[in-house]
Design an enzyme around this catalytic site. Structure first.
Site, mmCIF file in Angstrom:
data_model
loop_
_atom_site.group_PDB
_atom_site.id
_atom_site.type_symbol
_atom_site.label_atom_id
_atom_site.label_comp_id
_atom_site.label_asym_id
_atom_site.label_seq_id
_atom_site.Cartn_x
_atom_site.Cartn_y
_atom_site.Cartn_z
ATOM 1 N N CYS A 86 0.835 -1.197 0.000
ATOM 2 C CA CYS A 86 0.000 0.000 0.000
ATOM 3 C C CYS A 86 0.880 1.262 0.000
ATOM 4 C CB CYS A 86 -0.977 -0.026 1.182
ATOM 5 S SG CYS A 86 -2.339 1.169 1.029
ATOM 6 N N HIS A 203 -3.602 -5.540 1.052
ATOM 7 C CA HIS A 203 -2.884 -5.806 2.296
ATOM 8 C C HIS A 203 -2.843 -7.298 2.630
ATOM 9 C CE1 HIS A 203 -2.378 -1.679 3.994
ATOM 10 N NE2 HIS A 203 -3.408 -1.411 3.217
ATOM 11 N N GLU A 205 -0.984 -8.662 4.840
ATOM 12 C CA GLU A 205 -0.801 -8.800 6.285
ATOM 13 C C GLU A 205 -2.125 -8.690 7.034
ATOM 14 O OE1 GLU A 205 -0.896 -4.370 5.894
ATOM 15 O OE2 GLU A 205 -0.418 -6.110 4.652
#
Length: 232
Positions: A86, A203, A205
């Site tokens: 990002c 994302h 994560e």
């Protein structure tokens, strides 16, 4: 192996990345303050999402001048692995480590939702645990995720298998409705020519536990760890 997560003023996904590496990948990881310049003890560096310097000038434009970024450039030039997520993707583009730019979403609004992305290349250190054509569900959270580049850069990305992820629908089709920010050719992630630097807007994560709605992103980090383990 040892990972480093760079922290800029405004980073807000640094702890997410730290959690994934320490708990799901099970490897040592440190936070690296943006004024630090010694990356000698790390095998891979993650530039996390957030709003570095508040995005007051342009997303990633100020972070590229932080002292750590010169070290990141040297780190990458030595063949080490760098993953930008990002805002990290935006910073890598601003710093010249990846081509193109991320501009305002075509709807001019901040978007925060789960999207589908198709794996375009499993031949990178970040995706070798995945399959080409596989569809992953991961969240996005950005206002400047519209990837743009000139025609020559786009041709080089396409011809050299450097487009790593594309936005798609749940069936893997590249529909206009499935391209949330208007990115050129549905591009959601790319890598450098040497394939050791990758940036992506979704994302992974935030998609490593079923409790969060998806665990599809976990394989990105497992691929990264597997590459380092094989090299060791």
């Amino acid at each position: 192996m040892k990972f480093g997560v760079i922290v800029f003023p405004g980073s807000n996904c640094d702890h997410d990345a730290y959690h994934v590496i320490s708990k799901h990948v099970g490897q040592p990881v440190d936070f690296i303050w943006h004024r630090d310049t010694d990356l000698g003890s790390y095998d891979a560096v993650i530039i996390p999402g957030g709003f570095s310097y508040g995005d007051y000038l342009r997303a990633g434009a100020l972070a590229r001048f932080s002292p750590v970024m010169n070290s990141v450039k040297e780190f990458a030039a030595q063949g080490n692995l760098v993953l930008g997520i990002c805002n990290g993707f935006q910073i890598l583009c601003e710093a010249g480590l990846l081509p193109g730019a991320l501009i305002r979403n075509r709807g001019l609004h901040f978007i925060c939702e789960h999207v589908n992305v198709r794996v375009e290349s499993a031949h990178t250190p970040f995706t070798h645990e995945l399959k080409t054509g596989e569809v992953l569900r991961m969240p996005i959270a950005h206002a400047d995720g519209n990837f743009v580049c000139d025609d020559q850069t786009f041709a080089e990305l396409r011809e050299n298998d450097r487009i790593i992820f594309r936005y798609c629908d749940q069936h893997g089709q590249l529909t206009d409705a499935a391209n949330p920010n208007g990115s050129r050719d549905h591009i959601a992630g790319i890598c450098n020519p040497e394939r050791n630097v990758m940036g992506l807007m979704p994302h992974p994560e935030r998609a490593c536990e079923d409790l969060l709605g998806s665990s599809d992103g976990r394989e990105v980090f497992r691929s990264l760890a597997g590459t380092l383990a094989a090299a060791a």
